[in-house]
Design a protein around this motif. Structure first.
Motif, PDB file in Angstrom:
ATOM      1  N   ASP A 391      -6.086   1.021  -5.238  1.00 27.55           N
ATOM      2  CA  ASP A 391      -6.745   2.044  -5.500  1.00 27.55           C
ATOM      3  C   ASP A 391      -6.594   2.929  -3.932  1.00 27.55           C
ATOM      4  O   ASP A 391      -7.403   3.628  -3.436  1.00 27.55           O
ATOM      5  N   LYS A 393      -5.252   6.321  -2.294  1.00 29.73           N
ATOM      6  CA  LYS A 393      -5.405   7.555  -2.490  1.00 29.73           C
ATOM      7  C   LYS A 393      -5.600   8.269  -1.122  1.00 29.73           C
ATOM      8  O   LYS A 393      -6.407   7.556   0.020  1.00 29.73           O
ATOM      9  N   GLU A 395      -8.458   9.644  -0.363  1.00 33.25           N
ATOM     10  CA  GLU A 395      -9.567   9.633   0.037  1.00 33.25           C
ATOM     11  C   GLU A 395      -9.731   8.164   0.821  1.00 33.25           C
ATOM     12  O   GLU A 395     -10.788   7.787   1.515  1.00 33.25           O
ATOM     13  N   SER A 412     -11.081  -2.388  -5.241  1.00 32.47           N
ATOM     14  CA  SER A 412     -10.107  -2.700  -6.582  1.00 32.47           C
ATOM     15  C   SER A 412      -9.060  -3.735  -6.371  1.00 32.47           C
ATOM     16  O   SER A 412      -8.283  -4.066  -7.173  1.00 32.47           O
ATOM     17  N   THR A 429      -9.755  -4.666 -16.673  1.00 27.74           N
ATOM     18  CA  THR A 429      -9.074  -3.139 -16.464  1.00 27.74           C
ATOM     19  C   THR A 429      -9.624  -3.013 -15.194  1.00 27.74           C
ATOM     20  O   THR A 429     -10.854  -2.586 -14.834  1.00 27.74           O
ATOM     21  N   GLN A 431     -10.351  -0.928 -11.793  1.00 31.38           N
ATOM     22  CA  GLN A 431     -10.629   0.549 -11.570  1.00 31.38           C
ATOM     23  C   GLN A 431      -9.707   1.129 -10.733  1.00 31.38           C
ATOM     24  O   GLN A 431      -9.521   0.774  -9.526  1.00 31.38           O
ATOM     25  N   ALA A 432      -9.215   2.316 -11.144  1.00 31.21           N
ATOM     26  CA  ALA A 432      -8.234   3.078 -10.173  1.00 31.21           C
ATOM     27  C   ALA A 432      -8.930   4.480 -10.217  1.00 31.21           C
ATOM     28  O   ALA A 432      -9.660   4.707 -11.045  1.00 31.21           O
ATOM     29  N   THR A 433      -8.186   5.340  -9.682  1.00 31.28           N
ATOM     30  CA  THR A 433      -8.370   6.705  -9.586  1.00 31.28           C
ATOM     31  C   THR A 433      -7.604   7.729 -10.419  1.00 31.28           C
ATOM     32  O   THR A 433      -6.262   7.201 -10.589  1.00 31.28           O
TER      33      THR A 433
END
Lengths: 567, 488
Positions: A391, A393, A395, A412, A429, A431-433
């Motif tokens: 995850d 990013k 942010e 994640s 699955t 959780q990604a952005t």
């Protein structure tokens, strides 16, 4: 019924007709969390009789395997951990053999090891010691003897620890059931007691491991064994069978804190102010009243009060954070006096990379290189521990006052070793952005290259202020991704930098960079492969121009046709 | 970095999403009830009987029951932004067709189709849940629901005047088309400005479910039983329109509707079985258990609160007009008083419920609305108009505060299933509307109000079986120190 892995074991060894006993066997049952994260380890070794340091080699091998295996990172899979440990052990035995005895037979031993973690047994084997599985009255040999026959009754050990700097180790894994008995023997037993007799003995005396081992050894000695005789038995009494209740009870041993506000005191922390609140978690700036330092306190949102998968993820984040020590990864701090569900991490005074990028659109390539190198440094710390962040990013990256970048948010992060532990909540699955998560993650096929992709998006955004595949509302399949060359957003970008970005961002993980450092290298050294970009067809270099041109051409053709028609 | 208080005058981040979304919901409600204040004019244009007018009111709320389920699934798949825009877009087109209708069957058909727009509520709830942290989501959803529901009041207040301004025999058509045009425009605005999640937020795959989970054998059958009224409501509507009553649709059509509903129920039962068959073979872990009774009671409570609101909002303008012999504009304006209370009552209901005990508050509010409807049942032409309006407003305060109180309990039944519990309660609101409007088609307004009051008394008894939901297990001391309390 007990809910954790419980075993019983017994071992006997006798030097028999030989002068020395070059056999060694042992088992180790760690306590506490190590039992969960590492499991039970057992091994048997038979030092080669013609080898000068065989006795020592066997003992070191058993001892070191168990000690070193236990000290590998919890995040590694059993296979990775054992392979690394045995590889190192082999090299050490080989070099010691060379140094001390100046011979390839200096310190040579067989090795047969077993690790039971959660409900799976992992077998590592090299040489001619044996491992059997006794289940439901049947005996099955799990290993294959590494011997070569030269002539009718002469055979040699073909593979063993310490013969060569390189070693191939047999590996297999199988599901364990309660009541299984694992039987380790050296060739002092296997040459003299048939499998049928072993089965009979196990059936008769399987209840008492010590007596059974003794009986097997005596049978071997009576059978005329003229080698060391060693036999080890390991019985699985119970397996960890976690019900949902157990796991959730463990998670919810800590109650949710009430809605927190500035001025409240929780355990030894005083809430200073709220930094961020979302539908999933709430983040506060707090003061550690013991040490007077500022810390970050994060709690899960009550929205997930009875969602075990989410709460497990929350605890998982802390687990991950505590195992990584790197100046570019946020430190998760210990909470010895915790009575509520929250976690504490160091306070980084600064801003997120997102804010920084808003202030500095289209940053200079030199700054981008510096920042990316720092992120890669942090990411490597994850990857070395077989963890994938998943995850990444802007942010989730902080920049402090001194320009040091830190990766945050490990919610994640996928940990290879943890997926081996049996729980009901392993999420398929991750959780990604959207726009940052790699497309293959949608199908649940994440790898370290998924982090490369996310890093590529950040690099692209740093340099262009835009996203490589445009902005989306929900995840997009790999086949629908169309790369926009970075040079379209920022003409100052070198064509080879664009080539590097494009490779890091390839929708197919197999065609991305192998390693993060290659990507970094290509960002600062012109890769000749990318310099030939002018050879590319226009439709790939600049699709917009291509279609504009096509449309203009068609329009012209239409006009010509129209003209001809009206003639 | 982020504000801890809700600053409603802001237009950025989550507040911007809240404003965008409640207004979208507001427009759906406006379109959904744009016929109510203009019924007199419509009745005149088509020369409709009283029965035909009442049938028009029922069809309007019928399709909403299944539509909620379909919309819920679409939101799972495509996200709230696209679906809300799409719903506004499509409903505006149907709205134009209603405005252009040239026969009673066409009026009925388009009105029936417009029932779809009533499912907008579900979409926004999802959107708000995604943007707001847990401690603000209650207030945010209260504002969303309350201000959005106000759309029907806006219709009642504005449309008669608008129709008059356009003038002529077709004034009402232009007025209704205007609401459609606004919805059409806003569908583009919403698509342009709204976003499904805050920027850079982690994407969670929504869990796929075809039915609600139950956690005991008894609850399994209880749940199947509670599903029946949703289909029964539609069956009653078919019967009402069929040869036995209004004779608008033929016998074959009516029978095929019955069959279709039966098939749907069978399909849903199969889904319920697929998801819940494990309760027959193994015990559900303690931590996942909940009592379906709680859901059923909330359903009933919403049946009398939201159900009666939808029914009353539909009939009140015409009732005022006929009882007090008012103009269409006056009647619409005065009747809007009922929905007007939404602005404050609904959020207050939630707030009071959190503060003064949830079961107690819900009992009090339902008792209040039972008395309120009893009073409304006494209204005759002899009453001063002002008193009648005051009575409707007091009654509606209890109704809408009751709705807020129901939704304050919904997340406490089982956090994980909040969406599904809310969905079922919402559907029951619509079942209530169909039921009450069907009753209305047979009786005088006075008896209609009495029936609602009676239903409220039944719900009041049911609420007494509600288990007071548990709240936090930690307490904050006077000096701000957080203290643990031992719970049983």
């Amino acid at each position: 019924m007990s809910n954790h892995l419980q075993i019983d074991y017994a071992a006997v060894t006798e030097k028999g007709n030989k002068e020395e006993n070059a056999d060694a066997a042992d088992a180790l049952v760690p306590e506490g969390s190590a039992l969960l994260n590492k499991g039970v380890a057992a091994a048997i070794c038979d030092g080669m009789s013609s080898s000068e340091g065989g006795v020592e080699a066997a003992q070191i091998c058993v001892r070191s395997f168990m000690d070193d295996y236990l000290s590998t990172p919890d995040s590694w899979t059993v296979k990775t951990a054992a392979t690394k440990v045995l590889g190192a052990l082999n090299r050490w035995l080989w070099s010691q053999g060379q140094m001390r005895y100046d011979s390839a037979k200096g310190m040579v031993t067989t090795f047969t090891g077993l690790v039971i973690k959660s409900t799976t047994a992992h077998v590592f084997h090299v040489g001619d010691s044996r491992l059997y599985l006794f289940r439901d009255g049947d005996l099955e040999q799990l290993t294959h003897d590494h011997r070569v026959w030269v002539g009718r009754d002469r055979d040699f050990l073909s593979r063993a620890m310490g013969i060569d700097a390189h070693i191939d180790i047999d590996y297999r894994s199988l599901a364990v059931e309660p009541g299984d008995i694992f039987l380790f023997t050296t060739d002092g037993v296997s040459g003299y007691v048939t499998d049928n007799r072993l089965r009979q003995l196990m059936r008769d005396q399987g209840e008492n491991l010590q007596a059974c081992a003794q009986a097997i050894m005596e049978e071997a000695l009576q059978g005329g064994s003229h080698d060391n005789v060693t036999c080890q038995l390991l019985k699985v009494l119970s397996l960890p069978e976690k019900t949902e209740d157990d796991i959730l009870q463990k998670i919810t041993e800590l109650p949710f804190p009430p809605p927190l506000q500035a001025g409240m005191k929780i355990d030894n922390y005083e809430i200073l102010r709220e930094l961020h609140a979302s539908a999933r978690s709430e983040v506060f700036l707090a003061r550690d009243m013991d040490q007077g330092t500022k810390v970050i306190l994060k709690t899960p949102s009550v929205n997930f009060r009875d969602d075990p998968a989410f709460l497990e993820g929350f605890l998982h984040e802390e687990w991950v954070g505590k195992r990584i020590s790197n100046s570019h990864v946020l430190k998760v701090l210990d909470t010895p006096r915790r009575h509520f569900l929250y976690n504490i991490s160091e306070y980084v005074e600064g801003q997120s990379l997102r804010q920084w990028m808003d202030d500095h659109p289209q940053t200079h390539i030199n700054t981008a290189r510096d920042y990316l190198a720092q992120i890669v440094d942090g990411l490597r710390a994850f990857h070395r521990l077989e963890m994938i962040h998943l995850d990444l990013k802007p942010e989730n990256i902080l920049i402090d006052k001194d320009g040091i970048l830190k990766i945050i948010d490990f919610g994640s992060t996928r940990v290879a070793g943890a997926t081996e532990i049996k729980t009901c909540y392993a999420s398929d699955t991750p959780q990604a952005t959207v726009d940052y998560g790699a497309p293959e993650c949608l199908k649940g096929q994440c790898s370290m290259r998924s982090d490369t992709y996310s890093l590529g998006v950040i690099a692209y955004e740093l340099l262009t202020g835009a996203l490589p595949y445009g902005e989306h509302d929900k995840p997009v399949a790999a086949s629908k991704l169309r790369y926009t060359p970075a040079r379209q957003h920022n003409p100052n970008i070198q064509i080879w930098v664009d080539g590097a970005l494009r490779k890091a961002l390839h929708p197919d993980p197999a065609r991305r960079y192998d390693t993060l450092s290659e990507f970094l290298y290509d960002l600062s050294h012109p890769n000749p492969k990318f310099l030939r970009a002018t050879d590319q067809p226009l439709i790939e270099r600049n699709p917009l121009a291509f279609w504009k041109g096509t449309a203009a051409l068609l329009l012209a053709l239409n006009l010509v046709l129209l003209y001809l028609l009206t003639q | 970095m982020s504000e801890a208080k809700l600053n409603l005058f802001s237009f950025s981040g989550k507040i911007r999403t809240l404003h965008l979304t409640w207004f979208a919901f507001f427009l759906t409600f406006m379109v959904w009830f744009n016929h109510a204040p203009l019924l007199a004019a419509i009745q005149e244009t088509f020369n409709l009987s009283k029965q035909e007018v009442k049938a028009l009111l029922i069809v309007n709320v019928a399709l909403t029951i299944p539509a909620r389920i379909i919309i819920g699934m679409l939101v799972d798949k495509y996200g709230p932004r696209l679906i809300f825009s799409g719903l506004l877009f499509i409903s505006s087109i149907i709205c134009f067709f209603f405005a252009m209708a040239d026969s009673y069957p066409m009026l009925l058909a388009t009105r029936f189709a417009l029932g779809f727009v009533g499912a907008g509520f579900v979409i926004g709830i999802r959107m708000i849940g995604e943007w707001f942290p847990a401690k603000q989501v209650g207030v945010a959803e209260g504002i969303y629901g309350g201000w959005g529901n106000f759309g029907s009041a806006a219709s009642a207040m504005l449309l008669p005047s608008l129709a008059l301004m356009y003038g002529g025999e077709n004034g009402w058509r232009y007025a209704i088309a205007t609401t459609g045009a606004i919805a059409l425009l806003y569908s583009f605005v919403y698509f342009k400005l709204a976003r499904n999640t805050p920027k850079g937020s982690t994407y969670f795959k929504p869990k796929k479910t075809g039915a609600m989970e139950v956690t005991s054998k008894g609850d399994f059958f209880f749940y199947l039983l509670m599903n029946i009224p949703m289909y029964a409501a539609l069956a009653v509507l078919a019967w009402k329109l069929g040869p036995a009553n209004l004779n608008i649709i033929g016998a074959v059509a009516t029978d095929s509707i019955y069959l279709g509903l039966l098939a749907l129920y069978a399909y849903q039962t199969a889904q319920v079985w697929r998801i819940n068959k494990h309760v027959f073979s193994e015990e559900v872990p303690e931590i996942h258990r909940y009592k379906f009774k709680q859901v059923a009671i909330l359903d009933l409570a919403y049946f009398v609160t939201f159900g009666s609101e939808l029914a009353v909002v539909s009939m009140l303008p015409l009732f005022f007009k006929n009882t007090f012999d008012l103009s269409m504009v006056q009647a619409g304006f005065l009747a809007s008083g009922f929905a007007f209370m939404n602005l404050a009552a609904r959020p207050f209901g939630g707030l009071f419920s959190d503060k003064f005990g949830r079961k107690k508050m819900l009992s009090l509010l339902i008792a209040g609305l039972a008395v309120g409807y009893l009073v409304l049942g006494q209204i005759t032409s002899g009453w001063p108009v002002a008193l009648a309006v005051a009575a409707t407003m007091v009654c509606s305060f209890f109704v809408q505060a009751g709705e807020g109180a129901v939704f304050a309990i919904v997340p406490l039944v089982k956090r994980r299933m909040t969406g599904q519990v809310a969905g079922m309660a919402g559907a029951y609101g619509n079942v209530g509307a169909v039921t009450f409007l069907t009753v209305f088609s047979f009786v005088t307004p006075q008896i209609f109000f009495m029936v609602i009051a009676g239903a409220a008394l039944v719900a009041l008894v049911a609420v007494q079986f509600l288990d007071e939901p548990k709240g936090h297990t930690a307490e904050v001391m006077e000096d701000g120190t957080v203290q643990m309390i031992e719970v049983g």
